[in-house]
Design an enzyme around this catalytic site. Structure first.
Site, PDB file in Angstrom:
ATOM      1  N   ALA A 193      -5.493   2.126  11.914  1.00  0.00           N
ATOM      2  CA  ALA A 193      -6.521   1.180  11.438  1.00  0.00           C
ATOM      3  C   ALA A 193      -5.897   0.232  10.427  1.00  0.00           C
ATOM      4  CB  ALA A 193      -7.700   1.939  10.838  1.00  0.00           C
ATOM      5  N   TYR A 249      -4.032  -3.811  10.207  1.00  0.00           N
ATOM      6  CA  TYR A 249      -4.565  -5.142  10.553  1.00  0.00           C
ATOM      7  C   TYR A 249      -4.831  -5.251  12.063  1.00  0.00           C
ATOM      8  CZ  TYR A 249      -3.225  -6.714   5.892  1.00  0.00           C
ATOM      9  OH  TYR A 249      -3.123  -6.861   4.545  1.00  0.00           O
ATOM     10  N   GLU A 307       7.618 -10.961  -3.280  1.00  0.00           N
ATOM     11  CA  GLU A 307       6.277 -10.809  -3.857  1.00  0.00           C
ATOM     12  C   GLU A 307       6.276  -9.672  -4.889  1.00  0.00           C
ATOM     13  OE1 GLU A 307       3.464 -10.754  -0.496  1.00  0.00           O
ATOM     14  OE2 GLU A 307       3.307 -12.915  -0.821  1.00  0.00           O
ATOM     15  N   GLN A 315      -0.792 -11.739   9.794  1.00  0.00           N
ATOM     16  CA  GLN A 315      -1.362 -12.859  10.544  1.00  0.00           C
ATOM     17  C   GLN A 315      -1.231 -12.636  12.057  1.00  0.00           C
ATOM     18  OE1 GLN A 315      -0.039 -17.547  10.940  1.00  0.00           O
ATOM     19  NE2 GLN A 315       0.880 -16.347   9.368  1.00  0.00           N
ATOM     20  N   ASN A 370      -6.941   7.178  12.575  1.00  0.00           N
ATOM     21  CA  ASN A 370      -6.111   6.728  11.451  1.00  0.00           C
ATOM     22  C   ASN A 370      -5.852   7.893  10.507  1.00  0.00           C
ATOM     23  OD1 ASN A 370      -4.861   4.311  10.247  1.00  0.00           O
ATOM     24  ND2 ASN A 370      -6.174   4.763   8.507  1.00  0.00           N
ATOM     25  N   ASP A 420       3.124  -4.554  13.905  1.00  0.00           N
ATOM     26  CA  ASP A 420       4.548  -4.325  13.651  1.00  0.00           C
ATOM     27  C   ASP A 420       5.213  -3.442  14.703  1.00  0.00           C
ATOM     28  OD1 ASP A 420       4.050  -5.783  11.413  1.00  0.00           O
ATOM     29  OD2 ASP A 420       4.575  -4.235   9.959  1.00  0.00           O
TER      30      ASP A 420
HETATM   31  C1  LIG Z   1       4.249  -5.918   0.117  1.00  0.00           C
HETATM   32  C2  LIG Z   1       3.986  -6.593   1.438  1.00  0.00           C
HETATM   33  C3  LIG Z   1       3.534  -7.905   1.459  1.00  0.00           C
HETATM   34  C4  LIG Z   1       3.269  -8.524   2.684  1.00  0.00           C
HETATM   35  N1  LIG Z   1       2.770  -9.800   2.662  1.00  0.00           N
HETATM   36  C5  LIG Z   1       2.390 -10.371   3.825  1.00  0.00           C
HETATM   37  C6  LIG Z   1       1.775 -11.659   3.817  1.00  0.00           C
HETATM   38  O1  LIG Z   1       1.619 -12.295   2.770  1.00  0.00           O
HETATM   39  N2  LIG Z   1       1.394 -12.190   5.006  1.00  0.00           N
HETATM   40  C7  LIG Z   1       1.561 -11.519   6.204  1.00  0.00           C
HETATM   41  O2  LIG Z   1       1.148 -12.047   7.245  1.00  0.00           O
HETATM   42  N3  LIG Z   1       2.146 -10.306   6.246  1.00  0.00           N
HETATM   43  C8  LIG Z   1       2.559  -9.704   5.092  1.00  0.00           C
HETATM   44  N4  LIG Z   1       3.144  -8.463   5.118  1.00  0.00           N
HETATM   45  C9  LIG Z   1       3.384  -7.807   6.437  1.00  0.00           C
HETATM   46  C10 LIG Z   1       2.095  -7.161   6.940  1.00  0.00           C
HETATM   47  O3  LIG Z   1       1.502  -6.376   5.954  1.00  0.00           O
HETATM   48  C11 LIG Z   1       2.378  -6.324   8.186  1.00  0.00           C
HETATM   49  O4  LIG Z   1       3.042  -7.113   9.157  1.00  0.00           O
HETATM   50  C12 LIG Z   1       1.042  -5.795   8.756  1.00  0.00           C
HETATM   51  O5  LIG Z   1       0.491  -4.851   7.856  1.00  0.00           O
HETATM   52  C13 LIG Z   1       1.222  -5.158  10.129  1.00  0.00           C
HETATM   53  O6  LIG Z   1      -0.023  -4.700  10.567  1.00  0.00           O
HETATM   54  P1  LIG Z   1      -0.135  -3.449  11.547  1.00  0.00           P
HETATM   55  O7  LIG Z   1      -1.537  -3.423  12.043  1.00  0.00           O
HETATM   56  O8  LIG Z   1       0.961  -3.459  12.553  1.00  0.00           O
HETATM   57  O9  LIG Z   1       0.198  -2.195  10.625  1.00  0.00           O
HETATM   58  P2  LIG Z   1      -0.389  -1.712   9.226  1.00  0.00           P
HETATM   59  O10 LIG Z   1      -1.289  -2.722   8.641  1.00  0.00           O
HETATM   60  O11 LIG Z   1       0.779  -1.262   8.423  1.00  0.00           O
HETATM   61  O12 LIG Z   1      -1.267  -0.445   9.630  1.00  0.00           O
HETATM   62  C14 LIG Z   1      -0.751   0.697  10.264  1.00  0.00           C
HETATM   63  C15 LIG Z   1      -1.834   1.787  10.177  1.00  0.00           C
HETATM   64  O13 LIG Z   1      -1.411   2.913  10.941  1.00  0.00           O
HETATM   65  C16 LIG Z   1      -1.642   4.104  10.201  1.00  0.00           C
HETATM   66  N5  LIG Z   1      -0.683   5.095  10.654  1.00  0.00           N
HETATM   67  C17 LIG Z   1       0.663   5.035  10.617  1.00  0.00           C
HETATM   68  N6  LIG Z   1       1.204   6.132  11.180  1.00  0.00           N
HETATM   69  C18 LIG Z   1       0.173   6.910  11.563  1.00  0.00           C
HETATM   70  C19 LIG Z   1       0.085   8.172  12.254  1.00  0.00           C
HETATM   71  N7  LIG Z   1       1.183   8.834  12.608  1.00  0.00           N
HETATM   72  N8  LIG Z   1      -1.135   8.662  12.491  1.00  0.00           N
HETATM   73  C20 LIG Z   1      -2.277   8.003  12.137  1.00  0.00           C
HETATM   74  N9  LIG Z   1      -2.243   6.802  11.522  1.00  0.00           N
HETATM   75  C21 LIG Z   1      -1.042   6.260  11.235  1.00  0.00           C
HETATM   76  C22 LIG Z   1      -1.416   3.674   8.741  1.00  0.00           C
HETATM   77  O14 LIG Z   1      -2.034   4.577   7.845  1.00  0.00           O
HETATM   78  C23 LIG Z   1      -2.066   2.280   8.747  1.00  0.00           C
HETATM   79  O15 LIG Z   1      -3.450   2.370   8.513  1.00  0.00           O
HETATM   80  C24 LIG Z   1       3.464  -7.822   3.922  1.00  0.00           C
HETATM   81  C25 LIG Z   1       3.932  -6.509   3.907  1.00  0.00           C
HETATM   82  C26 LIG Z   1       4.185  -5.878   2.675  1.00  0.00           C
HETATM   83  C27 LIG Z   1       4.680  -4.448   2.670  1.00  0.00           C
END
Ligand SMILES: Cc1cc2nc3c(=O)[nH]c(=O)nc-3n(C[C@H](O)[C@H](O)[C@H](O)COP(=O)(O)OP(=O)(O)OC[C@H]3O[C@@H](n4cnc5c(N)ncnc54)[C@H](O)[C@@H]3O)c2cc1C
Length: 396
Positions: free
Chosen positions: A12, A14, A170, A315, A38, A298
């Site tokens: 859960a 982004y 940042e 984004q 999650n 990611d």
């Molecule tokens: C400090 C920082 C600043 C950033 N600033 C920016 C910005 O300004 N603009 C921008 O666009 N991007 C930014 N990013 C990058 C952005 O945060 C990531 O690209 C984004 O969070 C990816 O989203 P996601 O949905 O792939 O994963 P995430 O948002 O990381 O979510 C993954 C989810 O999976 C869950 N999870 C993981 N493993 C398991 C498991 N085994 N079982 C159950 N649940 C699990 C986690 O708990 C989490 O809820 C930044 C990143 C960081 C660390």
């Protein structure tokens, strides 16, 4: 009566959360069963974690309870950790049960990429979850308290940040803002505090920013007290500090690694073909070998029209989540799928309070204006996931 198709969403963050929220709006309860899994019962704003890590914001400001966002009449939420994905059996093994799916959405985010540098995995802090940033914030303050008892240990006041991309930049901006308060609270001479930002590339800040904006950003951060070590690799991280490529040793009780990320290890382990742990998805964001598996955020790799992969970002994950939800609804209704197209809006990196730098819709922005734009981008996300109610709750 045949059971309804089961859509399982892993993560859960982004990407996964936006998929779930869009599906709960689009589908009626006769079309599919939707399950969101999650590790925690809250969604965290990964892109905000640099603030609670440095201690310039509360960690609960980067958290939203999933029950506030998900309608449990439409999406079944399971708080559990995914242990294994079995795409051939169409199953997912959780710590407490096994789920079968008809369609799977993987949004499990990233893990630190340590490039095999000895000691980084063991001794460096990482900015990656609410729990990890609580530890960093507590540790930083603990170092100030410890220094007061052992004033010969200036390494307690030395902070090394490995990597100066978006996360590293940042974070150093926030840390520089936080330290004057800590110096005041613990009556520590601020000239004894050192923040080193070590970067292998010849310049700091997120890749792709024009050089005048990079110079501006680095000037701002240098004035705040950051010492850059550019074109410099970290060769080893030890419990006492870091060894640089030049052989120089920086004695530091705090090392924070922001040097890169790779996709969640569960994808590689499941047999998906990956590059840096990320799956090169097809035009509909599916694994090319498993059309019933969508991958967002990611964990995925999407090529830009120029043929280079888009850097992982919140984004991108949000747009992917919306596209996957739309296509899942289309599959369930026997309608044609829509290819994913990413309208990249640009990047804004904050440099601490009231300062940021970046490019938005092709226009360069910096200073307070950029900081305001960053706040608007953040607010927009809150509106997408939780509407006006969440927006007002978080900004007031
Ligand atoms: C400090 C920082 C600043 C950033 N600033 C920016 C910005 O300004 N603009 C921008 O666009 N991007 C930014 N990013 C990058 C952005 O945060 C990531 O690209 C984004 O969070 C990816 O989203 P996601 O949905 O792939 O994963 P995430 O948002 O990381 O979510 C993954 C989810 O999976 C869950 N999870 C993981 N493993 C398991 C498991 N085994 N079982 C159950 N649940 C699990 C986690 O708990 C989490 O809820 C930044 C990143 C960081 C660390």
């Amino acid at each position: 009566m045949n059971p309804l198709p089961h859509v399982v969403i892993l993560g859960a963050g982004y990407g996964g959360l936006v998929t779930a929220i869009r599906l709960q709006k689009m589908l009626n309860d006769q079309e599919a069963d939707v399950t969101l899994v999650n590790k925690h019962d809250y969604h965290y704003l990964t892109a905000h974690l640099h603030k609670p890590a440095a201690g310039t914001d509360r960690d609960d400001n980067a958290c939203i309870s999933i029950s506030e966002l998900i309608d449990d009449a439409k999406v079944h939420f399971v708080k559990s950790t995914v242990l294994e994905i079995q795409p051939e059996q169409k199953k997912v093994v959780l710590e407490d049960r096994v789920l079968s799916y008809d369609y799977l959405v993987i949004g499990l985010g990233s893990e630190p990429e340590t490039f095999g540098i000895p000691g980084v995995r063991e001794y460096a802090f990482k900015i990656r979850s609410i729990n990890s940033v609580r530890l960093i914030r507590t540790h930083i303050e603990y170092m100030f308290a410890k220094y007061k008892l052992e004033p010969h240990r200036t390494d307690y006041l030395t902070f090394v940040i490995g990597g100066s991309g978006l996360t590293g930049t940042e974070f150093v901006g926030e840390l520089a803002d936080r330290l004057p308060d800590l110096c005041k609270k613990y009556r520590v001479d601020s000239s004894l505090v050192n923040i080193y930002n070590v970067e292998m590339a010849p310049q700091a800040l997120p890749m792709g920013l024009p050089s005048d904006l990079v110079d501006y950003g680095m000037d701002v951060l240098r004035r705040k007290g950051i010492t850059y070590q550019l074109s410099t690799a970290i060769k080893e991280c030890t419990p006492e500090g870091v060894v640089l490529g030049s052989g120089e040793f920086i004695k530091a009780a705090t090392v924070i690694w922001t040097g890169g990320v790779r996709g969640n290890h569960l994808l590689e382990e499941a047999g998906f073909e990956t590059v840096k742990g990320r799956v090169k998805v097809d035009e509909y964001l599916r694994d090319p070998r498993h059309p019933d598996v969508f991958i967002v955020g990611d964990c995925s790799m999407v090529q830009s029209p120029e043929g280079t992969p888009y850097p992982p970002s919140a984004q991108l994950a949000v747009r992917q989540g919306a596209n996957v939800a739309r296509n899942l609804a289309a599959i369930l209704r026997n309608q044609p799928l829509k290819p994913f197209q990413f309208d990249y809006k640009g990047t804004v990196a904050s440099l601490g309070k009231h300062e940021a730098v970046g490019v938005v819709n092709g226009k360069k922005v910096k200073g307070r204006v950029a900081a305001w734009i960053k706040r608007i981008i953040d607010a927009r996300y809150l509106l997408i996931i939780g509407g006006v109610r969440l927006f007002l709750k978080k900004i007031t």
